[in-house]
Design an enzyme around this catalytic site. Structure first.
Site, PDB file in Angstrom:
ATOM      1  N   HIS A   1       0.982  -6.831  -8.822  1.00 49.22           N
ATOM      2  CA  HIS A   1       1.769  -7.649  -7.888  1.00 49.22           C
ATOM      3  C   HIS A   1       2.007  -9.060  -8.420  1.00 49.22           C
ATOM      4  CE1 HIS A   1       2.581  -8.099  -3.297  1.00 49.22           C
ATOM      5  NE2 HIS A   1       3.470  -8.749  -4.003  1.00 49.22           N
TER       6      HIS A   1
ATOM      7  N   TYR B   1       0.585  -5.822   1.984  1.00 48.58           N
ATOM      8  CA  TYR B   1       1.569  -5.813   3.087  1.00 48.58           C
ATOM      9  C   TYR B   1       1.030  -5.143   4.348  1.00 48.58           C
ATOM     10  CZ  TYR B   1       5.201  -6.811  -0.448  1.00 48.58           C
ATOM     11  OH  TYR B   1       5.958  -7.337  -1.455  1.00 48.58           O
TER      12      TYR B   1
END
Ligand SMILES: NC(=O)c1ccc[n+]([C@@H]2O[C@H](COP(=O)([O-])OP(=O)(O)OC[C@H]3O[C@@H](n4cnc5c(N)ncnc54)[C@H](OP(=O)(O)O)[C@@H]3O)[C@@H](O)[C@H]2O)c1
Length: 266
Positions: free
Chosen positions: A97, A39
């Site tokens: 993730h 991110y």
């Protein structure tokens, strides 16, 4: 610390503007921040935690190990880089993730490293994201029962994901809903709008209240302090059992995040 059921997502909250939104979330009362190596917001999360003046142990910080860092010898150095970026000495939760793509490292390879990261104190707790039922079962057989804190998955009134969510709950794994507002689109739903009007609330608050009522964790994000506060207030909204049941009928079954290298979904 248990996983606070209302968290603040940080996808897109980059730079000074992003850091200010994360800080606003902490000032409003959020105590759970969700970041990830991909991110580019780990730095902003660390800065916001320090600027808030809150004791470190009052904020629950989650990060996620990216799919490119799952090979032998890669998971722990990647988490050390995450801590360097944030300036924090540990995260409260480290997630895988995405499961490795076909031909990539086996779950055994990266889950053992994740477990070692916990043993070394880099992460207080560990978990997964985008894992299917089969992968959850494989992970449980590798790590043992009661180790996986959460499976973070796409879930909102338009994408119910019930089979997977029910399975996780039955195994004591908290479901964390990502895209809990369907990227903001769920506000257009007429049923949510009607229920919201009855409660003098917004449809987005109704969506979050419905997710929280299932016992799930939610991590909505916004750049806007008013909407950040509005989403936080959703935890005070109590929906009736009829309203919850009606929202259960809104499932459209359309997944929004579906990379071609992703797992074979349930
Ligand atoms: N594990 C994974 O693979 C994965 C995947 C996706 C996301 N995530 C995590 O989940 C978090 C949330 O998901 P998301 O950001 O994709 O989607 P989301 O939280 O469902 O929606 C965010 C969008 O909704 C709008 N919004 C927020 N609150 C609103 C409100 N009260 N009224 C109207 N619009 C509102 C925001 O616009 P404004 O900014 O203009 O308010 C933003 O565009 C991410 O930040 C990330 O931390 C994880």
């Amino acid at each position: 610390m248990d996983l606070p059921r209302l968290g603040f997502g940080t996808y897109g909250r980059t730079g000074p503007e992003g850091r200010d939104a994360i800080l606003a979330a902490l000032e409003i009362g959020y105590r759970h921040l969700d970041t990830a190596q991909t991110y580019d917001t780990e730095r902003e999360v660390g800065e916001a935690v320090r600027l808030s003046g809150l004791p470190r142990d009052e904020v629950f910080v989650t990060t996620k190990v990216s799919e490119g860092n799952l090979g032998e010898g890669q998971v722990i150095p990647s988490l050390e880089r995450s801590l360097e970026a944030s300036g924090l000495d540990h995260v409260d939760l480290a997630l895988i993730h995405w499961p490795a793509r076909k031909g990539g490292p086996a779950p055994e390879v990266y889950l053992r490293q994740l477990s070692e990261a916990k043993a070394r104190g880099l992460a207080r707790q560990i978990g997964v994201s985008n894992f299917t039922i089969a992968l959850i079962e494989e992970a449980r057989s590798i790590l043992g029962d009661g180790v996986i804190l959460t499976n973070q998955v796409e879930l909102n009134p338009w994408f119910r994901n019930r089979k997977l969510a029910d399975h996780c709950m039955s195994r004591g794994i908290v479901v964390t809903c990502y895209e809990p507002l369907a990227r903001g689109k769920v506000g257009a739903d007429p049923v949510l709008q009607r229920i919201a009007a009855r409660h003098r609330a917004t449809p987005e608050q109704v969506a979050l209240a419905w997710e929280l009522a299932q016992g799930y964790a939610v991590i909505p994000t916004s750049r806007n302090p008013d909407r950040i506060a509005q989403n936080f207030a959703a935890q005070d909204l109590a929906l009736s059992s009829d309203e919850l049941a009606e929202i259960d009928t809104l499932d459209r079954g359309i997944r929004s995040i579906d990379p071609d290298w992703g797992p074979v979904w349930d």
